[in-house]
Design a protein around this motif. Sequence first.
Motif, PDB file in Angstrom:
ATOM      1  N   SER A   8       0.832  -1.193   0.000  1.00 35.00           N
ATOM      2  CA  SER A   8       0.000   0.000   0.000  1.00 35.00           C
ATOM      3  C   SER A   8       0.869   1.247   0.000  1.00 35.00           C
ATOM      4  CB  SER A   8      -0.913   0.012   1.236  1.00 35.00           C
ATOM      5  OG  SER A   8      -1.760  -1.125   1.236  1.00 35.00           O
ATOM      6  N   PRO A   9       0.490   2.273  -0.769  1.00 32.64           N
ATOM      7  CA  PRO A   9       1.304   3.496  -0.811  1.00 32.64           C
ATOM      8  C   PRO A   9       1.217   4.266   0.495  1.00 32.64           C
ATOM      9  CG  PRO A   9      -0.739   3.803  -2.018  1.00 32.64           C
ATOM     10  CD  PRO A   9      -0.699   2.353  -1.639  1.00 32.64           C
ATOM     11  N   GLN A  10       2.280   4.952   0.830  1.00 32.64           N
ATOM     12  CA  GLN A  10       2.287   5.837   1.980  1.00 32.64           C
ATOM     13  C   GLN A  10       2.037   7.267   1.498  1.00 32.64           C
ATOM     14  OE1 GLN A  10       6.247   4.671   3.615  1.00 32.64           O
ATOM     15  NE2 GLN A  10       5.109   4.227   5.493  1.00 32.64           N
ATOM     16  N   PHE A  11       1.204   7.987   2.233  1.00 35.46           N
ATOM     17  CA  PHE A  11       0.853   9.348   1.848  1.00 35.46           C
ATOM     18  C   PHE A  11       1.446  10.338   2.851  1.00 35.46           C
ATOM     19  CE2 PHE A  11      -2.257   6.745  -0.272  1.00 35.46           C
ATOM     20  CZ  PHE A  11      -2.424   7.374  -1.507  1.00 35.46           C
ATOM     21  N   PHE A  12       1.846  11.499   2.302  1.00 31.63           N
ATOM     22  CA  PHE A  12       2.476  12.533   3.100  1.00 31.63           C
ATOM     23  C   PHE A  12       1.785  13.866   2.832  1.00 31.63           C
ATOM     24  CE2 PHE A  12       5.453   9.273   1.810  1.00 31.63           C
ATOM     25  CZ  PHE A  12       6.030   8.872   3.007  1.00 31.63           C
ATOM     26  N   LEU A  13       1.935  14.810   3.764  1.00 35.82           N
ATOM     27  CA  LEU A  13       1.292  16.115   3.661  1.00 35.82           C
ATOM     28  C   LEU A  13       2.349  17.215   3.682  1.00 35.82           C
ATOM     29  CD1 LEU A  13      -1.555  17.443   3.590  1.00 35.82           C
ATOM     30  CD2 LEU A  13      -1.380  17.637   6.087  1.00 35.82           C
ATOM     31  N   GLY A  49      -9.044   9.565  -8.922  1.00 36.36           N
ATOM     32  CA  GLY A  49      -9.427  10.122  -7.641  1.00 36.36           C
ATOM     33  C   GLY A  49      -8.994  11.562  -7.445  1.00 36.36           C
ATOM     34  N   GLY A  50      -8.556  12.218  -8.532  1.00 38.23           N
ATOM     35  CA  GLY A  50      -8.240  13.635  -8.471  1.00 38.23           C
ATOM     36  C   GLY A  50      -6.786  13.986  -8.269  1.00 38.23           C
ATOM     37  N   PHE A  51      -5.899  13.014  -8.344  1.00 36.86           N
ATOM     38  CA  PHE A  51      -4.476  13.292  -8.216  1.00 36.86           C
ATOM     39  C   PHE A  51      -3.881  13.677  -9.570  1.00 36.86           C
ATOM     40  CE2 PHE A  51      -5.138  11.262  -4.244  1.00 36.86           C
ATOM     41  CZ  PHE A  51      -4.033  11.473  -3.435  1.00 36.86           C
ATOM     42  N   ARG A  52      -2.733  14.331  -9.513  1.00 36.40           N
ATOM     43  CA  ARG A  52      -1.932  14.650 -10.687  1.00 36.40           C
ATOM     44  C   ARG A  52      -0.542  14.074 -10.498  1.00 36.40           C
ATOM     45  NH1 ARG A  52      -3.535  15.851 -15.397  1.00 36.40           N
ATOM     46  NH2 ARG A  52      -2.083  17.532 -15.833  1.00 36.40           N
ATOM     47  N   ARG A  53       0.154  13.838 -11.617  1.00 37.09           N
ATOM     48  CA  ARG A  53       1.518  13.317 -11.535  1.00 37.09           C
ATOM     49  C   ARG A  53       2.533  14.399 -11.852  1.00 37.09           C
ATOM     50  NH1 ARG A  53       5.743  11.514 -14.432  1.00 37.09           N
ATOM     51  NH2 ARG A  53       4.730  11.924 -16.446  1.00 37.09           N
ATOM     52  N   SER A  54       3.615  14.426 -11.066  1.00 33.89           N
ATOM     53  CA  SER A  54       4.784  15.250 -11.348  1.00 33.89           C
ATOM     54  C   SER A  54       6.004  14.394 -11.062  1.00 33.89           C
ATOM     55  CB  SER A  54       4.809  16.509 -10.475  1.00 33.89           C
ATOM     56  OG  SER A  54       5.986  17.260 -10.714  1.00 33.89           O
ATOM     57  N   GLN A  55       6.714  14.007 -12.139  1.00 35.45           N
ATOM     58  CA  GLN A  55       7.815  13.053 -12.035  1.00 35.45           C
ATOM     59  C   GLN A  55       7.299  11.770 -11.380  1.00 35.45           C
ATOM     60  OE1 GLN A  55      10.860  16.772 -11.397  1.00 35.45           O
ATOM     61  NE2 GLN A  55      11.533  14.826 -10.616  1.00 35.45           N
ATOM     62  N   ASN A  56       7.927  11.304 -10.304  1.00 40.49           N
ATOM     63  CA  ASN A  56       7.463  10.053  -9.684  1.00 40.49           C
ATOM     64  C   ASN A  56       6.601  10.322  -8.460  1.00 40.49           C
ATOM     65  OD1 ASN A  56       9.290  10.876  -7.780  1.00 40.49           O
ATOM     66  ND2 ASN A  56      10.543   9.029  -7.824  1.00 40.49           N
ATOM     67  N   ILE A  57       5.942  11.479  -8.448  1.00 38.69           N
ATOM     68  CA  ILE A  57       5.074  11.874  -7.350  1.00 38.69           C
ATOM     69  C   ILE A  57       3.637  12.055  -7.861  1.00 38.69           C
ATOM     70  CG2 ILE A  57       4.536  13.703  -5.688  1.00 38.69           C
ATOM     71  CD1 ILE A  57       6.980  12.164  -4.872  1.00 38.69           C
ATOM     72  N   ALA A  58       2.681  11.506  -7.118  1.00 34.06           N
ATOM     73  CA  ALA A  58       1.259  11.792  -7.360  1.00 34.06           C
ATOM     74  C   ALA A  58       0.769  12.668  -6.217  1.00 34.06           C
ATOM     75  CB  ALA A  58       0.447  10.509  -7.429  1.00 34.06           C
ATOM     76  N   TYR A  59       0.083  13.757  -6.543  1.00 36.18           N
ATOM     77  CA  TYR A  59      -0.322  14.710  -5.519  1.00 36.18           C
ATOM     78  C   TYR A  59      -1.730  15.237  -5.804  1.00 36.18           C
ATOM     79  CZ  TYR A  59       0.417  18.332  -8.998  1.00 36.18           C
ATOM     80  OH  TYR A  59       0.317  19.097 -10.138  1.00 36.18           O
TER      81      TYR A  59
END
Length: 253
Positions: A8-13, A49-59
């Motif tokens: 499972s992915p870990q999410f950060f703020l 689900g409303g995320f966008r990708r920037s390089q290897n990051i989804a935010y």
Amino acid sequence: MTHQPTQSPQFFLTAPSPCPYLEGEFERKVFTHLVGDKAPQLNDLLTQGGFRRSQNIAYRPACETCRACVSVRILAQEFQPTKNMRKVQMANADLVGAIHDAEPSTEQYSLFRTYLDARHRRGGMSDMTVLDYAMMVEDTHVETKIIEYRRRGPDTFLTGKGEGELIAVALTDRMGDGLSMVYSFYKPEMDERSLGTFMILDHIARARQQGLAHVYLGYWVEGSRKMAYKVRFQPQEHLGPKGWERFAAKPQV
């Protein structure tokens, strides 16, 4: 020793920072890493689900007091261009987009630098170096392509490529249900061509040809002049509390 689960992915703020779209507001983002063999499937799920990708990051935005950023996707199979959009298509009929692997070039960076200096001199990307640009293009674990737009040549019907100077570029992800326009740029002195609109129209056509349902445009903020163009492409859906729902904009000509 304890072992963290890796499935499972870990999410950060992120910490709050000034909002680039609404004066006086502060933005925060929730993000996770898109790496490994499962990155394409995770990117599909998160983008829906409303995320966008920037390089290897989804935010995606996670602002405490504001919900102005709305995810937008065009319903490609139902899309009908307006009269003005057809004019844009005709004005750019001499251009052709050739698909390449996600590999940067000095020619791309030169155009990218010219575009930033003309349109986003004070933006967050204004100080990007050639290495930063290379990372933006190459650092992907999903199916990402570069589309280079050039004028048609006599052999285009054989090669599928244009000739001459590079006029516009789109960095695009192909997902299970559509195309996601990660970033695009073009020759700023060619305003009369409306190249930004043209590239979106081209992506809609590509999605239709590939049997894909959507073209993802990222976020729209009502009242932001920078993002007003996104709601011109109808029909489209916006992501809200109840999921993706059709959004009816004012009629365009």
